[in-house]
Motif scaffolding. Structure first.
Motif, mmCIF file in Angstrom:
data_model
loop_
_atom_site.group_PDB
_atom_site.id
_atom_site.type_symbol
_atom_site.label_atom_id
_atom_site.label_comp_id
_atom_site.label_asym_id
_atom_site.label_seq_id
_atom_site.Cartn_x
_atom_site.Cartn_y
_atom_site.Cartn_z
ATOM 1 N N GLY A 154 -13.619 18.814 -4.066
ATOM 2 C CA GLY A 154 -13.213 17.428 -3.849
ATOM 3 C C GLY A 154 -12.072 17.288 -2.866
ATOM 4 N N TYR A 162 -9.603 -6.151 -1.753
ATOM 5 C CA TYR A 162 -9.868 -7.341 -2.574
ATOM 6 C C TYR A 162 -9.360 -8.589 -1.877
ATOM 7 C CZ TYR A 162 -11.393 -4.282 -6.302
ATOM 8 O OH TYR A 162 -12.099 -3.358 -7.038
ATOM 9 N N TYR A 164 -12.059 2.346 -7.319
ATOM 10 C CA TYR A 164 -10.895 1.877 -6.564
ATOM 11 C C TYR A 164 -9.611 2.380 -7.229
ATOM 12 C CZ TYR A 164 -7.861 -1.382 -4.020
ATOM 13 O OH TYR A 164 -6.883 -1.935 -3.221
ATOM 14 N N ASP A 189 -10.514 8.669 3.208
ATOM 15 C CA ASP A 189 -9.427 9.378 2.527
ATOM 16 C C ASP A 189 -8.126 9.311 3.325
ATOM 17 O OD1 ASP A 189 -11.370 10.113 0.686
ATOM 18 O OD2 ASP A 189 -11.735 12.064 1.622
ATOM 19 N N LEU A 241 -12.445 -2.158 -9.642
ATOM 20 C CA LEU A 241 -13.445 -1.157 -10.015
ATOM 21 C C LEU A 241 -12.775 0.193 -10.270
ATOM 22 C CD1 LEU A 241 -16.104 -2.174 -7.345
ATOM 23 C CD2 LEU A 241 -16.370 -2.425 -9.823
ATOM 24 N N ARG A 247 -9.392 6.184 -6.447
ATOM 25 C CA ARG A 247 -9.157 6.549 -5.045
ATOM 26 C C ARG A 247 -7.886 5.934 -4.469
ATOM 27 N NH1 ARG A 247 -12.672 8.799 -1.827
ATOM 28 N NH2 ARG A 247 -11.793 7.558 -0.139
ATOM 29 N N GLU A 248 -7.692 4.641 -4.719
ATOM 30 C CA GLU A 248 -6.591 3.938 -4.058
ATOM 31 C C GLU A 248 -5.295 3.989 -4.872
ATOM 32 O OE1 GLU A 248 -7.007 2.812 -0.986
ATOM 33 O OE2 GLU A 248 -9.160 3.251 -0.990
ATOM 34 N N LYS A 291 -4.912 7.859 4.547
ATOM 35 C CA LYS A 291 -4.010 6.811 4.057
ATOM 36 C C LYS A 291 -2.712 6.877 4.820
ATOM 37 C CE LYS A 291 -5.793 6.350 -0.524
ATOM 38 N NZ LYS A 291 -5.706 6.778 -1.892
ATOM 39 N N GLY A 304 -12.443 17.482 0.574
ATOM 40 C CA GLY A 304 -12.837 17.056 1.917
ATOM 41 C C GLY A 304 -11.904 15.949 2.367
ATOM 42 N N THR A 342 -9.259 11.419 -4.532
ATOM 43 C CA THR A 342 -10.250 11.049 -3.519
ATOM 44 C C THR A 342 -11.493 11.933 -3.527
ATOM 45 O OG1 THR A 342 -9.053 12.388 -1.914
ATOM 46 C CG2 THR A 342 -8.519 10.039 -1.959
ATOM 47 N N ASN A 344 -4.880 8.123 -6.064
ATOM 48 C CA ASN A 344 -5.046 9.119 -4.999
ATOM 49 C C ASN A 344 -5.988 10.270 -5.361
ATOM 50 O OD1 ASN A 344 -3.805 8.438 -2.561
ATOM 51 N ND2 ASN A 344 -1.800 8.634 -3.546
#
Lengths: 808, 176
Positions: free
Chosen positions: A32, A123, B28, A39, B25, B31-32, A41, A34, B37, B35
């Motif tokens: 996981g 959102y 989200y 990804d 979700l 991942r967000e 940020k 990659g 990912t 972190n």
């Protein structure tokens, strides 16, 4: 010095060409770790997303962003009016056309980008999109290219002059405002004459339906304009990062040295990620406007409905032969539906790609091809989905025409192929439509394939099955699908291949480190092909350092040498060649260093696996590792310190991989469900670098072929509504639908490629689609079927059976 | 926007506490917000399985589950399945048998396969293909994924059978 290991062990230790080296990429992917574009940020990063048109053809009378700008978290809303002063409301496509970045007064397809909402997160962007008010005036919709060429409705205002007459397009005159180009290859009059006087002529019209590459990762980017130092960094799903840098520079005016494009890990491309999309331009502008990094990532619906569809070719063929089956001529006309903009990604001189490889693997003396490109109210594109510029369409066309001719001649289709193959001794072979095939041995491959599957046994079984079906003993028919394909890959020679004026060479730069390890950087970019593994293998064999000691890097334009990227199976034919050539430059310098260290003349040492030995005295040698160290610590007269090389490789010709495929299928006549009983794939991709990876490419390409042949399509209704915008409607096979494949090979090295390799990633898709399709069609041959269009989903197969009276 | 809800959950053994809108979700959140990912977004309609995680012992497509629905749950992602020093047999097997290419589906694929082998430690090829049908791969054609899972199952069973006799056989749940 005495050797402790054998020469064979030294070869094995290199893990060079020919071995199934395990992939170095897999450690991060399986854990996981990659690093894909989503990804990435950055501090303060914003998120941009599009207001998209619900209509396929409409005039936009007003866009009101006021309410959207009141939505918490929304920072900006861009429209064409904001981009116009920068000259960025339109952008060039890779096909010589131009495309709206944001709707400039009208929309031409459903899902078209109308406004770009920039917000603090996804959102808030979605809320902002809801709040943008767009007034549309609906216009008549054209989804049929033939209707488009007759219509009074002019889709693009920039295709007519002030008197309403069609202007010239990028590839010559238009014969109608909605006409994009006519492209011809071969000799028209002689071909027509051959057809008119032929003993046998078979004709067929076929539609190669619209589909989509649909990589599992959608397209996206992150743009970050650093206003302090004036540098723009752009991360994205780019199959051609260097070309993207040049395009961004040309259209934005930012000097190219101030732009850094980075393709991180890419989650599959298959042609979807070659072109430039409005999202890239809007993200860059939004980053400049807001002073913050901006990310744009498509959702699946955006991806399927708006970016880079493939195929959509209406093909009409005529093929002539003697009564004995010797082919004498081929005529092909294509009506190519490009949607609202011609956004394919073909070399400039080839608006229909390499469709002129449609004489296939056969010695056809006379041929003619014409392609007419047409605008409609559908998504723009026409990209090469896992193929080298329309080769998939070309091979499907000829492999169907062969079957149709076999029916007309009442002849076995395998035998018809055999008597028309280009013979081994005819290579290099100049084809009627212009290409010079570099090498091939078709008969050997075909005989091996037919023998392995027991072709005669299969035909006997099939004949029995037909009898049993007629006697009411079974409701299942048996289809034997054949295909023999010749690809044309490795674009390509700069003399005839460029994209937006950029020659399609590729490159490799190598630096050997003092302790005998190395880094090599290339102008290509892997999207799953395993470049970090295989290019190190080429180098290992060329320079004699273990593949495990060689890092391969691609995708960062600040560090990698310029290249045109990865698509059209060009990485191994072009960048692979550059890698070998750069390796040979390293070896040439290393040889001089070794000679100095061994105190002999340069010509008195020779390279052997991982070392230079004194000719006739194999106990006297210097390993490449020792030479590397010497390059950095010895003052050698007449030789610069260091050990580096770069090669820009312009191939003298394309490469021509080929293969022989056989599919055996049982079809349930009452449900239309096909059951793939056996699939045999023999590929000849020349020299094999990593058999494990080749097999993996074949499995994957065949599965994408299965998808396209048996169900995958982008479909529209008459209003221009895309009916296949999610994975509910767009067929991607799962493990449940996919068979096990048998792979096989012959090796016919390319005579002009430094290591004889030809490329393999796309062959199984190119050869697979006609093979699956031919299997379905062959099952119904005994009942009068000549041709039915793909995709052969259960309903369409059932319908074929029904129309042939098999349900009566 | 609506009122935020207080959510606590555990991901890969670590407790997390945050305020989120009801519409957020789970993918989200992972991942967000956290972190994590490894799980990816492929379709947002629960067809492709790139976002597969384990929630309270079940394989879940985290792109179609709200974070609020995971209140109090224990979640495992690819990051919780093995460590660089001690890979899960599936991670080893996928490398060994070329069970991946672009790597985008791989985290979801391995997470689902790990659950499948818990549910059915010795699946047939058919059971593997059925049990993995909720995870789409665009690159491999699945042949080597099936091979990888078979190899991992064999490896796990051989290291287990030395300590315990019977291997429990449960019915495989179909992935949707």
């Amino acid at each position: 010095m005495k050797d402790e290991i054998t020469r064979d062990e030294r070869i094995d230790n290199l893990k060079g060409m020919g071995c199934s080296r395990k992939r170095v990429e897999d450690a991060r992917f399986t854990q996981g770790k990659g690093n894909y574009v989503d990804d990435v940020k950055l501090d303060g990063m914003l998120f941009g997303d599009f207001v998209r048109s619900p209509y396929a053809h409409a005039r936009i009378t007003n866009i009101d962003s006021a309410a959207a700008l009141e939505v918490p978290g929304v920072l900006a809303v861009l429209t064409a009016k904001d981009l116009e002063p920068l000259g960025l409301h339109w952008m060039p496509t890779l096909a010589g056309d131009k495309q709206m970045v944001l709707a400039d007064g009208k929309v031409l397809f459903q899902g078209q980008e109308v406004a770009f909402v920039v917000a603090e997160d996804r959102y808030a962007a979605a809320d902002g999109i809801e709040a943008v008010e767009v007034d549309y005036e609906e216009l008549p919709v054209i989804v049929d290219p033939f209707e488009s060429l007759k219509s009074d409705v002019i889709l693009r205002e920039d295709t007519v002059d002030e008197n309403g007459r069609p202007t010239d397009g990028a590839h010559g005159p238009r014969n109608h405002p909605n006409h994009i180009f006519t492209w011809e290859a071969g000799d028209k009059a002689p071909t027509e004459e051959v057809l008119a006087n032929a003993e046998i002529v078979a004709e067929e019209s076929m539609y190669y339906h619209r589909t989509h590459p649909c990589p599992l990762e959608t397209c996206g980017c992150v743009a970050s304009m650093d206003k302090v130092n004036g540098k723009l960094t752009l991360w994205g799903t780019f199959q051609a990062p260097h070309a993207i840098r040049t395009i961004v520079s040309l259209i934005s005016g930012i000097e190219e040295h101030n732009i850094r494009v980075i393709s991180p890990d890419i989650g599959g491309g298959f042609g979807n990620k070659v072109g430039a999309y409005p999202g890239y331009v809007c993200s860059v502008v939004a980053s400049i406007v807001t002073g913050k990094p901006v990310k744009w990532i498509e959702d699946r619906m955006d991806n399927l409905m708006t970016t880079a569809f493939a195929r959509d070719y209406w093909m009409k063929g005529k093929i002539s032969a003697t009564k004995e089956g010797k082919i004498t001529g081929l005529h092909c006309h294509v009506t190519a539906d490009h949607g609202g903009f011609d956004a394919c990604a073909d070399p400039t001189k080839f608006p229909a790609g390499f469709m002129n490889i449609c004489t296939g693997s056969y010695d056809i003396p006379t041929a003619y091809l014409a392609v007419d490109g047409v605008y409609t109210n559908k998504a723009p594109g026409g990209v090469s989905y896992r193929c080298s510029f329309r080769v998939t369409e070309a091979v499907y066309f000829i492999e169907r025409m062969i079957e149709v001719l076999a029916i007309k001649l009442n002849m076995d289709a395998a035998e018809l192929r055999r008597i028309n193959f280009i013979k081994k001794e005819q290579f290099p072979y100049k084809a009627a439509l212009g290409w010079e095939y570099d090498s091939g041995d078709y008969h050997t491959a075909w005989d091996k394939a037919l023998k392995t599957v027991d072709y005669e046994g299969l035909r006997a079984e099939q004949a029995q099955r037909v009898e049993d079906f007629k006697a009411g003993k079974t409701r299942k028919l048996m289809g034997i699908g054949l295909s023999f394909f010749t690809e044309i890959v490795g674009a390509g020679p700069v003399k005839n291949c460029d994209i937006l004026g950029l020659g399609m060479f590729d490159s490799c730069e190598i630096r050997i480190h003092p302790t005998g390890s190395a880094i090599a950087r290339l102008g290509t970019i892997s999207q799953g092909q395993g470049h970090a593994t295989t290019f190190a293998q080429i180098l290992a064999s060329e320079i004699g350092l273990p593949a495990d000691s060689i890092t391969i890097e691609e995708g960062d334009t600040d560090t990698a040498p310029y290249g045109l990227g990865t698509y059209g199976s060009r990485s191994t034919p072009v960048a692979g060649a550059a890698t070998a050539m750069a390796g040979r430059k390293i070896r040439a310098k290393a040889q001089m260093i070794a000679a100095y260290l061994l105190e002999v003349h340069d010509n008195d040492v020779e390279f052997d696996v991982d070392r230079f030995v004194v000719k006739g005295a194999p106990e006297r040698f210097k390993t490449m590792k020792e030479v590397a160290f010497a390059a950095y610590n010895q003052a050698i007269p007449g030789i610069e310190p260091g050990l580096e090389a770069v090669s820009y490789y312009d191939p003298p010709n394309m490469t021509y991989p080929f293969g022989a495929y056989v599919c055996v299928m049982d079809i349930d006549v009452d449900t239309g469900v096909p059951d793939i009983r056996r699939f045999y794939a023999l590929d000849d991709c020349g020299t094999r670098i990593n058999p494990m990876i080749i097999e993996g490419q074949v499995h994957g390409g065949l599965t994408e072929a299965l998808a396209v042949a048996l169900g995958q399509e982008i479909a529209y209704d008459d209003m221009g509504n895309c009916k296949t915008g999610t994975l509910m409607d767009f067929f991607l096979p799962t493990a449940w639908e996919v068979p096990n494949y048998e792979t096989d090979y012959t090796v016919t090295p390319s005579p002009h490629h430094p290591i004889g390799a030809k490329g393999v990633g796309e062959s199984p898709h190119v050869g697979g689609v006609p093979c699956f399709s031919n299997a379905v069609q062959d099952a119904f041959r005994a009942f009068g079927n000549t041709h039915t269009n793909m995709p052969h989903d259960h309903w369409r197969i059932w319908k074929t059976a029904n129309e042939l009276g098999l349900h009566d | 926007m609506s009122k935020k809800t207080h959510i606590t959950l555990k991901v890969n053994g670590k407790s997390e506490e945050f305020l989120a809108e009801p519409r957020e979700l789970l993918i989200y959140t992972l991942r967000e917000r956290l972190n994590i990912t490894g799980p990816h977004i492929g379709c947002e309609t629960s067809h492709c399985g790139a976002c597969t995680v384990t929630v309270d012992g079940k394989s879940v497509k985290s792109c179609t589950m709200f974070a609020v629905q995971a209140e109090g749950a224990e979640i495992t992602t690819i990051e919780g399945i093995g460590t660089p020093d001690s890979l899960h047999p599936l991670q080893e097997a996928f490398k060994e048998h070329h069970g991946l290419q672009c790597g985008y589906c791989t985290p979801g694929m391995i997470t689902r396969a790990a659950k499948l082998l818990e549910e059915n430690p010795a699946p047939s090829e058919e059971e593997i293909r059925f049990g993995m049908a909720g995870n789409i791969c665009r690159c491999t054609g699945y042949q080597n994924i099936v091979k990888s899972i078979q190899a991992a199952a064999a490896e796990m069973n051989s290291s287990q059978s030395s300590s315990s006799e019977a291997v429990g056989h449960k019915t495989t749940e179909a992935a949707e």
